[in-house]
Motif scaffolding. Structure first.
Motif, short mmCIF file in Angstrom:
data_model
loop_
_atom_site.label_atom_id
_atom_site.label_comp_id
_atom_site.label_asym_id
_atom_site.label_seq_id
_atom_site.Cartn_x
_atom_site.Cartn_y
_atom_site.Cartn_z
N SER A 142 0.86 -1.17 0.00
CA SER A 142 0.00 0.00 0.00
C SER A 142 0.91 1.23 0.00
O SER A 142 1.60 1.48 0.99
CB SER A 142 -0.87 -0.03 1.26
OG SER A 142 -1.63 1.13 1.32
N GLY A 143 0.94 1.95 -1.12
CA GLY A 143 1.83 3.11 -1.22
C GLY A 143 3.26 2.76 -0.85
O GLY A 143 3.89 3.49 -0.09
N ASN A 144 3.74 1.63 -1.31
CA ASN A 144 5.10 1.13 -1.06
C ASN A 144 5.31 0.52 0.32
O ASN A 144 6.40 0.01 0.61
CB ASN A 144 6.17 2.20 -1.31
CG ASN A 144 6.34 2.48 -2.78
OD1 ASN A 144 6.07 1.61 -3.60
ND2 ASN A 144 6.75 3.68 -3.13
N ARG A 145 4.30 0.61 1.18
CA ARG A 145 4.40 -0.09 2.48
C ARG A 145 4.09 -1.56 2.23
O ARG A 145 3.04 -1.89 1.67
CB ARG A 145 3.38 0.46 3.47
CG ARG A 145 3.87 1.67 4.21
CD ARG A 145 3.01 1.99 5.41
NE ARG A 145 1.58 1.92 5.17
CZ ARG A 145 0.73 1.21 5.91
NH1 ARG A 145 1.15 0.51 6.94
NH2 ARG A 145 -0.56 1.23 5.66
N ILE A 146 4.99 -2.43 2.67
CA ILE A 146 4.76 -3.86 2.46
C ILE A 146 3.85 -4.38 3.57
O ILE A 146 4.26 -4.49 4.72
CB ILE A 146 6.09 -4.64 2.47
CG1 ILE A 146 7.05 -4.06 1.41
CG2 ILE A 146 5.85 -6.12 2.21
CD1 ILE A 146 8.44 -4.66 1.46
N LEU A 147 2.60 -4.68 3.22
CA LEU A 147 1.67 -5.19 4.23
C LEU A 147 1.88 -6.69 4.43
O LEU A 147 1.64 -7.23 5.50
CB LEU A 147 0.22 -4.91 3.82
CG LEU A 147 -0.12 -3.43 3.55
CD1 LEU A 147 -1.62 -3.28 3.29
CD2 LEU A 147 0.29 -2.55 4.73
N SER A 148 2.30 -7.37 3.36
CA SER A 148 2.63 -8.79 3.48
C SER A 148 3.51 -9.16 2.30
O SER A 148 3.43 -8.54 1.23
CB SER A 148 1.37 -9.65 3.47
OG SER A 148 0.73 -9.53 2.22
N SER A 149 4.35 -10.16 2.51
CA SER A 149 5.23 -10.61 1.43
C SER A 149 5.51 -12.09 1.62
O SER A 149 5.96 -12.50 2.69
CB SER A 149 6.55 -9.82 1.47
OG SER A 149 7.56 -10.49 0.77
#
Ligand code: KG4
Ligand code: ZN
Length: 380
Positions: free
Chosen positions: A19-26
């Motif tokens: 979300s906007g370059n924030r990694i919420l999960s990978s």
């Protein structure tokens, strides 16, 4: 903008929600075990493994983000460059997911993904690399992408706001970038060369991390290899690793009386000999990479350098590249190790670049038209 990204260009099956370059999960699932006995990636096996694993990997990424598919604004998928059968597996899965859930599908460029990894942020919103998250500052960047499939020097320019409509909100990525390749390998990629020599040494696949461990205890001056393209013209920024590969294999056989035809009679290398060989070989690969990086800095006058790709996990390469760039008055950045190899988070970040170029497919017709592009270059 929340994106569910899928990456299947080679032997990593990966999905991420960003979300906007924030990694919420990978989620990154490596197929190494499936390919190890063949000593390299087998495209047909890669495709099957991607197809088998994608449903589980994607659902883990969605649940790990604590969102539902309804909260996701778009699906993104790598369309190239990469192995055609492997790309096809991800693309057909992503198309189905997008159509069934009424989401736009964003075709992402894998190479641009490696560069976009520069902008990734932790879930908390803290950037991995502080400097680059002020997107308003002017970006003119020199990147060295080093992986099993790529060895490229890339110039990236900020184009400024260029978003085209389509009813999608572009914030917080109102910028677009253009990239041009200054130099690339004329034959083998650096990681490919490392993997081939590792195979000769019996280090398994992929050899890079094992080679690095042996090199730590070795003498890098023990074996002398020719540094590829040392005598090429000063403005030649291309790479070549096949000559080094041949020289290293010949050295291995010469030094240890190993002949391909009579492997069984060959004597085993001692642990120290393997360490020395790895250290000397690794040093030469890094010398070759840094020779061209230094020239690229001189030719372009650029001082902001970014190192990325699977081989950039190598500590010696990171250390020596950082020293070189700083000694020339530049600033050096490297992808966090966790995201240096292939991963979907960087594809989510690259998808935002594609979105800003107006490349999202929204209608069924547009989505159906998305196809794999194994030889895809950078967007101009
Ligand atoms: O980016 P990547 O995961 O996949 C490709 O796009 O190729 O890169 C994989 C490559 C392999 O050749 C592997 O041997 C190399 O990166 N590699 C390393 C290290 N870790 C991975 N090479 C040298 N030192 C390492 N620590
Ligand atoms: Zn890659």
């Amino acid at each position: 903008m929340t994106i569910l990204a899928i990456e299947t260009s080679c032997d990593e099956t990966s999905a991420a929600v960003i979300s906007g370059n924030r990694i919420l999960s990978s989620v990154i699932w490596s197929q190494i075990k499936d390919h190890a006995k063949w000593g390299g990636v087998v495209p047909g096996i890669a495709r099957r493994a991607h197809e088998d694993r994608l449903p589980e990997i994607v659902s883990k990424a969605v649940s790990g983000s604590r969102l539902t598919i309804n909260d996701i604004n778009a699906v993104a998928v790598t369309v190239g460059p990469g192995l055609a059968p492997a790309l096809e597996a991800g693309i057909s899965f992503a198309k189905k997911l997008a159509v069934e859930n009424g989401k736009p599908l964003i075709p992402a460029n894998h190479l641009e993904g490696h560069i976009a990894s520069l902008f990734l942020k932790r879930k908390s919103g803290t950037p991995f690399i502080n400097h680059f998250n002020h997107l308003n500052h002017s970006v003119c960047l020199l990147s060295l992408i080093v992986s099993g499939g790529h060895t490229e020097l890339v110039l990236t320019n900020k184009l400024g706001p260029r978003a085209k409509g389509q009813g999608i909100t572009f914030s917080p990525h109102p910028l677009a970038f253009s990239h041009s390749i200054l130099g690339r390998t004329l034959d083998d990629a650096a990681g490919e060369c490392i993997d081939k020599i590792g195979r000769e040494l019996g280090l398994g696949y992929p050899a890079g991390p094992v080679l690095e461990r042996f090199a730590k205890d070795g003498n890098p001056e023990k074996y002398k290899f020719p540094v590829p393209m040392e005598r090429s013209p000063r403005d030649d920024l291309n790479f070549s690793f096949s000559g080094l590969k041949t020289a290293a294999i010949q050295m291995l056989y010469r030094s240890h009386n190993i002949r391909k035809a009579s492997r069984r009679e060959a004597r085993e290398l001692t642990k120290q000999e393997i360490c020395d060989f790895c250290a000397s070989f690794q040093k030469t690969v890094i010398d070759a990479l840094l020779l061209k990086l230094k020239r690229a800095m001189a030719v372009t006058g650029l001082k902001t350098v970014f190192l990325t790709g699977g081989v950039s996990a190598n500590n010696q390469l990171r250390r020596r590249a950082g020293m070189l760039v700083r000694s020339l008055g530049g600033q050096f950045y490297a992808t966090p190790k966790k995201f240096s190899g292939d991963n979907a988070a960087m594809i989510g970040a690259a998808a935002q670049f594609a979105l800003n170029r107006g490349e999202a497919a929204r209608t069924l017709k547009e989505i159906s038209a998305i196809d794999r592009q194994p030889d895809l270059d950078f967007p101009a």
